[in-house]
Scaffold this motif. Structure first.
Motif, PDB file in Angstrom:
ATOM      1  N   ALA A  61       0.828  -1.214   0.000  1.00 59.97           N
ATOM      2  CA  ALA A  61       0.000   0.000   0.000  1.00 59.97           C
ATOM      3  C   ALA A  61       0.861   1.263   0.000  1.00 59.97           C
ATOM      4  O   ALA A  61       0.474   2.281  -0.566  1.00 59.97           O
ATOM      5  CB  ALA A  61      -0.950   0.001   1.183  1.00 59.97           C
ATOM      6  N   PHE A  72      -4.314   6.442  -2.509  1.00 59.54           N
ATOM      7  CA  PHE A  72      -3.796   5.824  -1.291  1.00 59.54           C
ATOM      8  C   PHE A  72      -2.975   6.835  -0.499  1.00 59.54           C
ATOM      9  O   PHE A  72      -2.340   7.714  -1.081  1.00 59.54           O
ATOM     10  CB  PHE A  72      -2.912   4.623  -1.637  1.00 59.54           C
ATOM     11  N   GLN A 172      -6.116   2.521   5.556  1.00 62.25           N
ATOM     12  CA  GLN A 172      -6.558   3.145   4.309  1.00 62.25           C
ATOM     13  C   GLN A 172      -8.079   3.340   4.270  1.00 62.25           C
ATOM     14  O   GLN A 172      -8.638   3.780   3.273  1.00 62.25           O
ATOM     15  CB  GLN A 172      -6.135   2.284   3.104  1.00 62.25           C
TER      16      GLN A 172
END
Length: 192
Positions: A61, A72, A172
């Motif tokens: 990520a 992100f 996230q």
């Protein structure tokens, strides 16, 4: 069952098939799908990945935050994996992810995130406050976030007989709508 590394295999190949749909990615794309179904090896021959059944992406990520900062956010020091799974779903079986359990009770409404949160034993299930925010198949967006593995999961049917499941770190979660749109747009753009 293939090992997780299989989604990173064969980086030179830039297209995969799921059911009757071809997904083509540019060689320069950071985000792309890879075949995941490992066939039984033939005698004295190497194993191969079979197209048409199962493909996916397993990406860090934080690397995604570097390549797609509008989707992100970087969370330094926290281990984080974004995982996408696209599979052939014979009979157009609907996902159980998109069904809210009737026994869950509303814990809170998060206006900042735009989510209604329902609690359950090991986490939170969320749906958008705005009912018009839907999956491509018309089902409600439903996000399951587990307190055990600190991961959020969502799913939808992209096309008949094609199930898409994806997960990302709880860190996230504030980007849930951006991630949803990113997944849908990336797959639709790559689909020929």
């Amino acid at each position: 069952m293939p090992a997780d590394q299989s989604v990173k295999s064969n980086r030179e190949k830039n297209s995969v098939w799921i059911e009757v749909s071809k997904f083509k990615f540019l060689a320069s794309d950071y985000f792309s799908l890879r075949n995941k179904y490992l066939a039984e090896p033939y005698k004295d021959k190497a194993s191969k990945y079979i197209e048409g059944i199962w493909a996916g992406a397993r990406l860090d990520a934080e690397d995604l935050a570097h390549h797609y900062p509008d989707v992100f956010s970087a969370q330094p020091g926290e281990p984080s994996v974004f995982y996408l799974d696209v599979s052939c779903s014979i009979g157009n079986k609907s996902s159980t992810f998109n069904k809210l359990n009737k026994d869950r009770k509303i814990e809170s409404m998060d206006a900042e995130l735009g989510l209604i949160n329902y609690t359950y034993r090991n986490g939170i299930t969320s749906i958008p406050i705005i009912d018009a925010i839907r999956n491509p198949d018309g089902t409600p967006v439903l996000i399951e976030c587990s307190s055990i593995d600190r991961t959020c999961h969502a799913a939808f049917t992209l096309a008949p007989n094609m199930l898409v499941k994806y997960s990302y770190p709880v860190s996230q979660r504030s980007n849930w709508l951006k991630i949803q749109k990113f997944v849908v747009n990336a797959l639709n753009s790559a689909r020929e």
